[in-house]
Design an enzyme around this catalytic site. Structure first.
Site, PDB file in Angstrom:
ATOM      1  N   LYS A   1      39.552  25.712  76.865  1.00 28.66           N
ATOM      2  CA  LYS A   1      40.779  25.865  76.083  1.00 28.66           C
ATOM      3  C   LYS A   1      41.961  25.266  76.840  1.00 28.66           C
ATOM      4  O   LYS A   1      42.725  24.448  76.303  1.00 28.66           O
ATOM      5  CB  LYS A   1      41.046  27.341  75.792  1.00 28.66           C
ATOM      6  CG  LYS A   1      42.282  27.570  74.940  1.00 28.66           C
ATOM      7  CD  LYS A   1      42.756  29.014  74.994  1.00 28.66           C
ATOM      8  CE  LYS A   1      43.609  29.216  76.232  1.00 28.66           C
ATOM      9  NZ  LYS A   1      44.295  30.522  76.245  1.00 28.66           N
TER      10      LYS A   1
ATOM     11  N   ASP B   1      42.261  29.366  70.905  1.00 25.06           N
ATOM     12  CA  ASP B   1      42.826  30.611  71.429  1.00 25.06           C
ATOM     13  C   ASP B   1      42.558  31.731  70.433  1.00 25.06           C
ATOM     14  O   ASP B   1      41.816  31.565  69.459  1.00 25.06           O
ATOM     15  CB  ASP B   1      44.314  30.452  71.714  1.00 25.06           C
ATOM     16  CG  ASP B   1      45.138  30.289  70.453  1.00 25.06           C
ATOM     17  OD1 ASP B   1      44.556  30.111  69.352  1.00 25.06           O
ATOM     18  OD2 ASP B   1      46.381  30.340  70.548  1.00 25.06           O
TER      19      ASP B   1
END
Length: 385
Positions: free
Chosen positions: A253, A271
């Protein structure tokens, strides 16, 4: 029978016995004939009634075959009925055409079936039997709609270079971008380069990072990645995914945030907001971030990945919240299978909006000019207000 006997007695009184006997024979013969005719066809009175009708019909039509027509139609009393029955037969003709109203009923049903345009009902059943092609079209349409709603979408972490972005992204775990933006100015003012942060006193860094939560673990991560940058990459942030994920505290991420926003290389940022929304939209049922990334990435061209991430995350922070989604104020409600999970009343939904959608400051202290031009407001510094 009684009526015929009475007429025979009356004749006997007037003409004598022979006449009476003849009358009796005649009556008996008449009785037998009437009985036979009654069994075969109809009484003589009815036959007499039919003859004038047939005569009138023959005179009216003046055709030689007129007498034969009734004879053929005679066995069916209903067909040879008077004009009233004929008119009733004609009136019964529409009854045979009963399918006409049935077609109208079916048409009405089809019309009512296609009329409902309620967003929830229309789309809620859509994903269950949704083909792959339909899913791709719906997903891309949602992204286009969000691009119109958030044309100024951008990373909501303040940064001036890749090093600041990778550190800020690591610090954003388990907290808001706003809190990170309020904290990093002091951190980068004291430690502006990887070399400075790599040589920093952990206790001093912890004190600066305390407002972000989990400050001890985050201090260890940012000091560790700074040392790795100095030792392995000459103090420069690498621009490859396989290199970034080797840094302490950096996962896929964080790596895609850096690649997409600091190097212009497409990446999907999975997320908590992204995970929640793509499952609500039935883009995927996966729960693992890596599998979500792969499933969603397959729905879009690679060039759309970075902006897609911004659109989805912005929408999750401003409208499609975790506990109380503002469904009544959602611009993509007609495309959302989860419509109705939140507040659907438009006025009540407006009260749930956040940041610039609610007339409030955003998350960046130094947002892009496009955001400010669109009506966005900069966030206050740490400790203000």
């Amino acid at each position: 029978m009684s009526a015929e006997r009475d007429s025979a007695v009356g004749e006997q009184g007037s003409d004598g016995g022979r006449k009476t006997a003849g009358a009796a024979r005649t009556a008996a013969a008449g009785t037998g004939a009437s009985a036979a005719s009654a069994k075969k066809a109809a009484p003589s009175k009815k036959a007499a009634a039919r003859k004038p009708a047939a005569a009138k019909k023959t005179a009216a039509e003046k055709t030689p075959g007129a007498t034969k027509a009734p004879a053929k139609k005679a066995p069916s009393a209903k067909k040879a009925a008077p004009a009233k029955k004929a008119s009733s037969a004609k009136s019964s003709a529409p009854l045979k055409k009963a399918p006409a109203p049935r077609k109208q009923v079916v048409a009405l049903k089809k019309a009512t079936a296609s009329v409902p345009a309620a967003p929830a009902k229309t789309v809620a059943a859509h994903p269950q039997g949704e083909s792959r092609t339909a899913l791709v079209r719906r997903a891309r349409r949602i992204n286009r709609e969000l691009a119109e709603v958030y044309p100024y979408a951008h990373p909501e972490l303040d940064f001036e270079n890749p090093f600041q972005l990778v550190v800020a992204t690591v610090l954003s775990a388990q907290t808001t971008d706003l809190r990170v933006n309020q904290t990093t100015p002091a951190l980068f003012a004291k430690y502006p380069t990887p070399e400075d942060l790599a040589a920093a006193n952990p206790e001093e860094v912890e004190e600066i990072l305390r407002p972000t939560g989990f400050f001890r673990a985050k201090t260890k991560s940012v000091i560790g990645l700074s040392k790795a940058l100095v030792e392995q990459f000459g103090g420069e942030v690498p621009g490859r995914l396989e290199d970034l994920v080797k840094l302490p505290g950096v996962g896929r991420k964080t790596a895609f945030v850096v690649l997409g926003n600091a190097f212009g290389r497409p990446g999907i940022t999975v997320d908590t907001h992204f995970q929640r929304l793509v499952r609500r939209w039935k883009w995927t049922d996966e729960t693992d971030p890596d599998k979500i990334e792969a499933a969603v990435g397959a729905l879009f061209p690679k060039s759309d990945w970075t902006d897609l991430s911004h659109h989805v995350i912005w929408h999750g922070r401003r409208i499609c919240h975790a506990r109380k989604p503002a469904c009544g104020a959602c611009p993509i409600a007609p495309l959302c299978p989860a419509y109705g999970e939140g507040e659907t009343d438009p006025e009540k939904a407006k009260k749930l909006l956040k940041y610039e959608k609610a007339g409030q400051p955003g998350q960046r202290l130094k947002p892009p000019q496009a955001y400010l031009d669109a009506g966005g407001r900069a966030a206050p510094p740490l400790g203000a207000g």
